[in-house]
Every structure is written in C-alpha cells, then in structure tokens.
Design an enzyme around this catalytic site. Sequence first.
Site, PDB file in Angstrom:
ATOM      1  N   SER A 115      -9.588   3.186 -14.788  1.00 46.51           N
ATOM      2  CA  SER A 115      -9.408   3.095 -13.327  1.00 46.51           C
ATOM      3  C   SER A 115     -10.451   3.894 -12.576  1.00 46.51           C
ATOM      4  CB  SER A 115      -8.009   3.592 -12.936  1.00 46.51           C
ATOM      5  OG  SER A 115      -7.919   4.996 -13.113  1.00 46.51           O
ATOM      6  N   GLY A 116     -11.649   4.029 -13.175  1.00 45.17           N
ATOM      7  CA  GLY A 116     -12.757   4.601 -12.430  1.00 45.17           C
ATOM      8  C   GLY A 116     -13.275   3.572 -11.437  1.00 45.17           C
ATOM      9  N   GLU A 120      -4.661   3.276 -17.290  1.00 43.07           N
ATOM     10  CA  GLU A 120      -5.465   4.499 -17.216  1.00 43.07           C
ATOM     11  C   GLU A 120      -4.856   5.565 -18.126  1.00 43.07           C
ATOM     12  OE1 GLU A 120      -7.779   7.389 -16.947  1.00 43.07           O
ATOM     13  OE2 GLU A 120      -8.385   5.684 -15.691  1.00 43.07           O
ATOM     14  N   HIS A 153     -16.969   6.517  21.105  1.00 47.75           N
ATOM     15  CA  HIS A 153     -15.670   5.866  21.201  1.00 47.75           C
ATOM     16  C   HIS A 153     -15.854   4.442  21.702  1.00 47.75           C
ATOM     17  CE1 HIS A 153     -11.402   5.299  22.091  1.00 47.75           C
ATOM     18  NE2 HIS A 153     -11.791   4.792  23.274  1.00 47.75           N
TER      19      HIS A 153
END
Length: 466
Positions: free
Chosen positions: A182-183, A204, A445
Amino acid sequence: MAENSFDLIVIGTGPGGYVAAIRAAQLGMKAAVVERENLGGICLNWGCIPTKALLRTSELYGHMNHAADFGLSADKVGFDISKIVKRSRDVSKQLNSGVGHLLKKNKVTVINGEGHLEGGGKISVSKDGKKVGDYQAKHIILATGARPRVLPGIEPDKKLIWTYFEAMVPETMPKSLLVIGSGAIGIEFASFYRSMGAEVTVVEILPQILPVEDQEIAAFARKQFEQQGIKIMTDAKVSEVKKGKNDVTCSVEDSNGKTQQIKVERVISAAGVQGNIENLGLDKTKVKTDRGLIQADAYGATGEPGVYAIGDVAGPPMLAHKASHEGVVCVERLAGHDPHPIDKNLIPGCTYCQPQIASVGLTEAQAKEAGHEVQVGHFPFIGNGKAIAMGETEGMVKTVFDAKTGQLLGAHMVGAEVTELIQGYVVAMNLETTEQELMHSIFPHPTLSEMMHESVLDAYGRVIHF
C-alpha cells in the site's frame, strides 16, 4: 579530447541521469549518456508519467458518473480500455521524444547499450550481447534506477500476476484484483482500477497503509478508500497464491495467523523495488552496496574515486524529483561549485490516488520522537469555499511546528490537488520560515491554498473559518 573520451558519462537516462548530463553540458563538460532501453527511464516510460495519464482518465470517469451533482447529464458513460492505454502510452512517447530533443540540444552524446565499469574511468558498452565500444570518462555517474521487487512464491508471470509494467497496459479490464503493498505504487493502481469499476483488495504487511505518511493522514485516506469500496487488509500478508486458468486464489494471513482465501482475476505485486546493480561491473571497483543499493554520500560520491550514484539505485526516497536534484548537486560539485547537499527531510512526497496525498518533513510522531515539543494545526476541506464549489469537500491539511521556535517541521495533506499545493510548504521550509511569516502571508481567495494558511493559524489558536 578523443571522440570516445568524455568529462562525464552517465549510465541511465531516467530523471536523474538525463538531468545530470544536461546540467554537465551547461557547465561546459563534454557529456554522454548510456541507455539500454528508453530515454527517460522508468519514470517517464513506465512510472510517474503514464500512471498519471491513467489516473487522469479515472478521475474524469468518476466525475462523469457523478455529473448530476453538478447539474449535468451524461448518459451511458463507458470506456474503451485499449484507448485509455493508448493515450497513456502516447503521453510517454511524446515525453520520450522530448528528452531526446533536450539531449541533442545540449550536445549530449547518446550511446545505446548497456554500460559496464572496467575500472580506471573506463566503460565498455554492449547491446544484445555484442560489444558497442569502449569509452573513457573523468567522471562516471550511475543512474540505473530500480525495478519491482519479486516476492518468493509470488513471481510475476505477466498474465495473472502483474508488476506495474503489466498493470499499465491491461488488454482487458479485470473485474477483480488484489494489490500487494500500500505504498504509492500500490495505492495509485488500487485507486485507478477501483475508479474504473474493478473490485479491489489491498493487502499491507504493516499496521498502516501508506507507511511513510503521517498516521492521521493515512487513517483519513483509508476511510475514503473504504468508502469507495476498496477492501483494505493491514497487518496481513499473502502467504500463498494458486493460479487458475484466468484467476488467482490468494491465501491472506493476518497477524494472528488466521488465513482466508480471496479469489481475484489479477494480482498486482507492488511490494517495493530493488536497485539495478547487476552487470554494472561494480566488482571491478571499490563501490560498496547495502541491501541491493549503492552507498553514496550527500553529493553522490561512492567508494570508488570518479564514480558516483544518484536516484533510486542510491537509495530512498525513491522519487523522480529527488533523483533530478541529486544529479544537479553531483554535477555542480564536480564542476567546482559549492552546492548545498540534499536534505532528505525537505523532499516532498506525492501520491496521485483519489484523494491525493502529499507531504514534506516530519510527521507528528517523528517530530515528537526527535524531541520536539509540537504545535499542530488542522484545517478540513469542508471549511474551504473553493473546495465546496469544486465538490471536493473530503480532505485535510495538517501542519506541525516546533512549539519553542515556530519552525515548520512538517506538512501533510490529503484531498483534491494537494500534490500541487505541497510545494508552498516546501519553499517555506527551505527558507526556514516560521509560523509568523506564514501567518502574515496573504493567500488568494477563493483558492484551496487558503487551507494552508488556516492550518497554520489553527496550530496557534487563531483559525478563522472553522
């Protein structure tokens, strides 16, 4: 200087090798590269670039299936896997040609074949078992990269058990698959195939998916993956595989020794990589290796005078941008400049799954283990106007500061486009920025980047929008 004599020869043309050669040429060196396969190496041809093309397709496919959320209609949404693969390969081909153009533009000689060290600055090059020629160089850089690590008993066969090579060019879309590891590589493929409709299981061996990431970020990502339908098994290992005609039965053993059988159409082995150090002629030099990787210092120097190593073959983190920078630092040092040695703590990491994950510096746990008293800030995507407008409200930004000095120790993100945002924190850390400078910086923004500002504010009890 003789035709076959150079100031620098680089073996390997991945993102470390070709960048090193170009930088050498810019600094007035006569440079050459030796490449046995494709210019651009694994990253450009079979890694970073083509996988991002595939992931872009799956991202768009996911948006199309949720078009109604945006007031749009998209009926009978489907895909053609052959065309998806072709687009990915075409992207790689375009960039492969681009590397060739850059090398030619910078007058870097390209030698096709496999390079072998002969000692004393000599290199022999062969192709298909036949000798191409002998070459001499004042300096030699090994940038030979890495390849998928093979697990005993789960050897890839290119049909039922895949490495990332086969996973990038499927002839048909499997209905189900199991990913070992699960890298970044494993999670990216899990994300792609799940988005395209496959049933996906990730196994994993460690307690946490994405083991190098901050625990809180990894836990958040896991929750998102599981909501998408990915089955995740941690503290588990594939102990045995039995191949059928067109499927694989995997025995998955948990930490208590309990085993369950999972039948899938395909298995992707993504349990790490190993360095390409074979047939380089290292035995004729004083180059030292450790666990299949070349030992090199912060400037790329090995135990053999005049021989250097960069990129994946020189050890973690195994990232393209790390390799490129190592190449530049190594060459500038050879040219008599005084470059800063690489600080691996300042190298960002990115995983291009859905949601994306990006980080730089120490995790919260690492900071505490290093003896820091920490100030930690968070900001969720749900509190950001741009994220809400984009329909991307699942995510988080986390910052870790030294409580006494205000030094930014690490930054960790999960969510839409965070791989593009992380560089802001990378620059801040390189400039030794404290919380005060970050607080007084004005962010535009509406943007996702405002969450970076808010996370800093939150670390000091000043968050505005949450």
